[in-house]
Design a protein around this motif. Structure first.
Motif, PDB file in Angstrom:
ATOM      1  N   MET A 102      25.952  -7.224 -16.353  1.00  0.00           N
ATOM      2  CA  MET A 102      25.062  -6.585 -16.700  1.00  0.00           C
ATOM      3  C   MET A 102      24.088  -7.343 -17.114  1.00  0.00           C
ATOM      4  O   MET A 102      22.734  -7.180 -17.202  1.00  0.00           O
ATOM      5  CB  MET A 102      25.421  -5.558 -17.723  1.00  0.00           C
ATOM      6  CG  MET A 102      24.355  -4.681 -18.281  1.00  0.00           C
ATOM      7  SD  MET A 102      24.797  -2.958 -18.569  1.00  0.00           S
ATOM      8  CE  MET A 102      24.416  -2.866 -20.310  1.00  0.00           C
ATOM      9  N   ASN A 103      24.534  -8.407 -17.968  1.00  0.00           N
ATOM     10  CA  ASN A 103      23.625  -9.385 -18.653  1.00  0.00           C
ATOM     11  C   ASN A 103      22.928 -10.261 -17.341  1.00  0.00           C
ATOM     12  O   ASN A 103      21.366 -10.410 -17.786  1.00  0.00           O
ATOM     13  CB  ASN A 103      24.404 -10.409 -19.391  1.00  0.00           C
ATOM     14  CG  ASN A 103      23.655 -11.323 -20.223  1.00  0.00           C
ATOM     15  OD1 ASN A 103      22.453 -11.119 -20.877  1.00  0.00           O
ATOM     16  ND2 ASN A 103      24.049 -12.550 -20.511  1.00  0.00           N
ATOM     17  N   ILE A 130      30.307  -6.727 -18.623  1.00  0.00           N
ATOM     18  CA  ILE A 130      29.074  -6.947 -19.488  1.00  0.00           C
ATOM     19  C   ILE A 130      28.423  -8.084 -19.106  1.00  0.00           C
ATOM     20  O   ILE A 130      26.977  -8.307 -19.329  1.00  0.00           O
ATOM     21  CB  ILE A 130      29.571  -6.891 -20.970  1.00  0.00           C
ATOM     22  CG1 ILE A 130      30.159  -5.836 -21.349  1.00  0.00           C
ATOM     23  CG2 ILE A 130      28.280  -7.310 -21.971  1.00  0.00           C
ATOM     24  CD1 ILE A 130      30.903  -5.574 -22.514  1.00  0.00           C
ATOM     25  N   ALA A 171      24.232  -6.410  -7.694  1.00  0.00           N
ATOM     26  CA  ALA A 171      25.508  -6.316  -8.623  1.00  0.00           C
ATOM     27  C   ALA A 171      26.868  -5.877  -8.044  1.00  0.00           C
ATOM     28  O   ALA A 171      27.510  -6.747  -8.214  1.00  0.00           O
ATOM     29  CB  ALA A 171      25.074  -5.064  -9.665  1.00  0.00           C
ATOM     30  N   TYR A 228      22.275   0.289 -15.268  1.00  0.00           N
ATOM     31  CA  TYR A 228      21.278   0.131 -16.077  1.00  0.00           C
ATOM     32  C   TYR A 228      20.142  -0.776 -15.616  1.00  0.00           C
ATOM     33  O   TYR A 228      18.705  -0.378 -15.436  1.00  0.00           O
ATOM     34  CB  TYR A 228      21.707  -0.160 -17.434  1.00  0.00           C
ATOM     35  CG  TYR A 228      20.558  -0.231 -18.496  1.00  0.00           C
ATOM     36  CD1 TYR A 228      19.823   0.594 -19.011  1.00  0.00           C
ATOM     37  CD2 TYR A 228      20.407  -1.524 -19.113  1.00  0.00           C
ATOM     38  CE1 TYR A 228      18.683   0.350 -19.836  1.00  0.00           C
ATOM     39  CE2 TYR A 228      19.397  -1.897 -20.117  1.00  0.00           C
ATOM     40  CZ  TYR A 228      18.621  -0.772 -20.550  1.00  0.00           C
ATOM     41  OH  TYR A 228      17.497  -0.999 -21.402  1.00  0.00           O
ATOM     42  N   PRO A 229      20.567  -2.012 -15.478  1.00  0.00           N
ATOM     43  CA  PRO A 229      19.246  -2.918 -14.939  1.00  0.00           C
ATOM     44  C   PRO A 229      18.670  -2.384 -13.762  1.00  0.00           C
ATOM     45  O   PRO A 229      17.383  -2.654 -13.644  1.00  0.00           O
ATOM     46  CB  PRO A 229      20.000  -4.272 -14.538  1.00  0.00           C
ATOM     47  CG  PRO A 229      21.322  -4.173 -15.398  1.00  0.00           C
ATOM     48  CD  PRO A 229      21.693  -2.735 -15.178  1.00  0.00           C
ATOM     49  N   PHE A 261      28.033  -1.484 -14.543  1.00  0.00           N
ATOM     50  CA  PHE A 261      26.938  -2.257 -15.348  1.00  0.00           C
ATOM     51  C   PHE A 261      25.871  -2.677 -14.578  1.00  0.00           C
ATOM     52  O   PHE A 261      25.054  -3.110 -15.109  1.00  0.00           O
ATOM     53  CB  PHE A 261      27.725  -3.330 -15.672  1.00  0.00           C
ATOM     54  CG  PHE A 261      28.846  -3.071 -16.696  1.00  0.00           C
ATOM     55  CD1 PHE A 261      28.593  -2.980 -18.056  1.00  0.00           C
ATOM     56  CD2 PHE A 261      30.079  -2.942 -16.399  1.00  0.00           C
ATOM     57  CE1 PHE A 261      29.373  -2.676 -19.182  1.00  0.00           C
ATOM     58  CE2 PHE A 261      31.090  -2.610 -17.501  1.00  0.00           C
ATOM     59  CZ  PHE A 261      30.775  -2.424 -18.726  1.00  0.00           C
ATOM     60  N   GLY A 262      25.765  -2.160 -13.206  1.00  0.00           N
ATOM     61  CA  GLY A 262      24.508  -2.691 -12.419  1.00  0.00           C
ATOM     62  C   GLY A 262      23.386  -1.619 -12.433  1.00  0.00           C
ATOM     63  O   GLY A 262      22.288  -1.698 -12.432  1.00  0.00           O
TER      64      GLY A 262
END
Lengths: 393, 224
Positions: free
Chosen positions: A287-288, A284, A322, A376-377, A373-374
């Motif tokens: 992702m942030n 997470i 990522a 989505y961005p 998590f990479g």
């Protein structure tokens, strides 16, 4: 393109070192704890197995219940019967033991006294610091000879030649025994501490200590090329038929080792699972930072799109970034986890068994985290409108 | 009649602003031939930027058709539009829009990356383009180590490196002083004389008049 993307990823990391380091921390800690837990778990179970194995993994001990002592089943002939009826047994050594006080002059010490056959030492590969084991003649003639464990010898005869000396062994009365051998010091096994034991001929023991022909226990040596656990299972079945499950108990280091391995295995898998959750939390964090990175670099994305980067290319760039982050975190985590394992095992005096499975597991998991998590961005970056992105300040 | 490389046929571009429809471009038809040096002129808000975005395939029209180098762009998806931007259009922006973390050379290499040019050729082509704009000695500098004029030359080299059909410049001298701006304009004139189709978007009358053809836009329509 991949190489350029990796270069770009490192460029981006260099651009914001502190932020990168902080967001990597989650992955590093997650991977390090998974690696450390699995490695320490592995090392623990191997160390336990090793200490069990000192007693001999090819050994099984049988202890008749006290109610069986005088039924006549567990006598000296029982060993031969067992060896004939069950395949895979090299030798069955009857043994009687108790504790007694051993004395030399004013020095005395409590020791485990075992009455064993002369073949005991050779069968169990006992090594001698001094002298040798008693002979079969000593046994037949019920001679009062004794072999001392190293700790006993050290206590009663500090810095002396021990063979040829006499010690007194107390039961109802004191009797003098001639020392014929001293064992080499040996790490204690689960079942027996050789260093604190003394051994006398089986018949001598029977005469002096119990005066029956019952046998206290048997050490069964499994023949080479046979599986200890299988043979021990066969013995169990055999004995169940003769005396019932309550008539005896059986102890096999091999099955104990297997059990220990299972317990530590289950335990460390469970802990690793918990540690894996921290990896998720680390994800997470990734992702942030990737979302921040995409937002900060909106203009760059616009320029790249104007220069002909398709959505796929942009998505690839940020996915690789990522992934590079998480893989870097994974590598650092493996190093940190290994160091941690080294420190812990060193402190506990275990031997270090690096769990390579955990390395692969940790790398695989951090790659998964990177992609998961990479994604989505990266999608967000790829979908930016080129004109809006170009005009973003 | 020379071959047409940019053809807009009754092109409109509407935006929704709250409840209102803003007609940034409204039924515009133009035709630009290969080798022309054209200025698209008009005051701010006239729709000239919208037109540039459409010609550059950064945007798609609400109505009408746009052909670039004989290729109809109607109905193309994002990836296909990106392909046209990469191969057929070279952008030069007012604010240079260089990638700040990359050297001049790497900036020029970027479009070649997206074109899938092999590594060795990439470098050769980029060096060649930088030589063409007179920046052979500044290749390893980052944008913040370059003057405005030099930055714009890097941007022009980057626009040229893929040998595009159209050089599309949006106020390329807007952020430069008069002398440097003049030099950049001379560079465009040179490139045009070598046969490159150049489209210059500007609100500056003097600059526009140096081009061979002027298209005036006002309120989303072409003025006769």
């Amino acid at each position: 393109m991949l190489i350029e993307n990796i270069k770009l990823a490192f460029n981006a990391m260099r651009g914001s070192k502190m932020r990168t380091a902080l967001s990597l921390l989650g992955i590093v800690i997650g991977v390090a704890s998974v690696v450390a837990i699995l490695t320490i778990g592995d090392s623990a179970s191997k160390s336990i197995t090793e200490s069990i194995a000192i007693g001999g993994l090819d050994m099984v001990s049988i202890y008749p219940s006290s109610g069986q002592r005088n039924t006549g089943i567990f006598d000296e002939a029982f060993g031969d019967m067992l060896r004939n009826d069950i395949e895979g047994i090299q030798a069955v050594l009857p043994q009687n033991s108790s504790t007694a006080r051993v004395r030399n002059g004013k020095e005395s010490i409590n020791a485990s006294v075992a009455g064993v056959l002369s073949t005991y030492a050779s069968t169990l590969n006992l090594e001698f610091g001094e002298g040798e084991f008693f002979s079969s003649m000593d046994n037949i003639n019920r001679r009062q000879v004794i072999v001392l464990g190293s700790a006993i010898a050290e206590e009663l005869f500090p810095d002396q030649v021990v063979v040829g000396q006499y010690v007194s062994l107390f039961r109802s009365q004191a009797k003098s025994y001639l020392v014929v051998g001293v064992l080499e010091s040996k790490d204690p096994s689960i079942s027996l501490s050789y260093n604190n034991s003394v051994f006398i001929p089986y018949n001598t023991y029977s005469q002096r200590f119990i005066r029956t022909n019952g046998v206290g226990s048997y050490v069964v040596k499994i023949a080479e090329d046979y599986d200890t656990i299988e043979v021990s299972d066969a013995i169990t079945e055999y004995l169940d038929n003769i005396v019932g499950t309550d008539g005896y108990s059986i102890f096999s280091p091999a099955s104990l080792a297997e059990m220990a391995e299972q317990i530590t295995g289950t335990f460390s898998s469970f802990l690793a699972l918990i540690a894996a959750i921290s990896l998720l939390v680390g994800g997470i964090g990734i992702m942030n930072i990737m979302l921040v990175s995409v937002a900060e670099r909106t203009k760059e994305i616009g320029i790249r799109k104007a220069l002909g980067a398709s959505p796929n290319v942009i998505r690839g760039q940020f996915l690789v970034e990522a992934l590079t982050l998480t893989l870097l975190g994974g590598i650092l985590g493996i190093v940190l986890g290994s160091l941690l394992s080294y420190a812990v095992t060193n402190m506990l005096d275990w031997s270090l068994h690096l769990s390579y499975t955990s390395f692969i597991l940790a790398m695989g998991f951090s790659m998964f985290v990177g992609i998961f998590f990479g994604w989505y961005p990266a999608m967000k970056a790829s979908r930016l409108d080129p004109i809006e992105a170009l005009n973003y300040e | 009649m020379a071959e047409s490389v940019i053809r807009l046929e009754d092109v409109s571009r509407y935006y929704m602003m709250g409840d209102f429809i803003v007609k940034a471009l409204d039924g515009v038809s133009i035709d630009i031939s290969r080798g022309e040096f054209t200025a698209i002129m008009g005051p701010s808000g006239s729709g000239k930027s919208t037109m540039m975005n459409l010609i550059g395939c950064l945007d798609t029209p609400t109505n009408g058709y746009i052909d670039i180098d004989g290729e109809n762009t109607a109905g193309l998806n994002e990836a296909e539009l990106a392909y046209i931007r990469n191969r057929k259009v070279g952008f030069v922006f007012q604010q240079f829009n260089l990638l700040g973390k990359l050297t001049a050379l790497d900036n020029v290499i970027t479009p070649l990356l997206y074109a899938g040019v092999p590594t060795r050729e990439r470098k050769q082509m980029a060096v060649h383009a930088l030589e063409r704009v007179g920046l052979a000695d500044r290749m390893d500098h980052r944008p913040n180590e370059l003057s405005g004029g030099q930055k714009q030359r890097v941007a022009i080299a980057r626009a040229l490196v893929n040998n595009p059909t159209i050089l599309l410049a949006d106020e390329p001298t807007g952020a430069l002083d008069t002398r440097t701006g003049g030099q950049i304009m001379e560079l465009f004139e040179e490139l045009n004389s070598e046969g490159r189709t150049v489209v210059l978007v500007t609100h500056d009358r003097d600059l526009g008049m140096r081009c061979h053809r002027q298209i005036h836009i006002r309120d989303g329509k072409v003025e006769a």
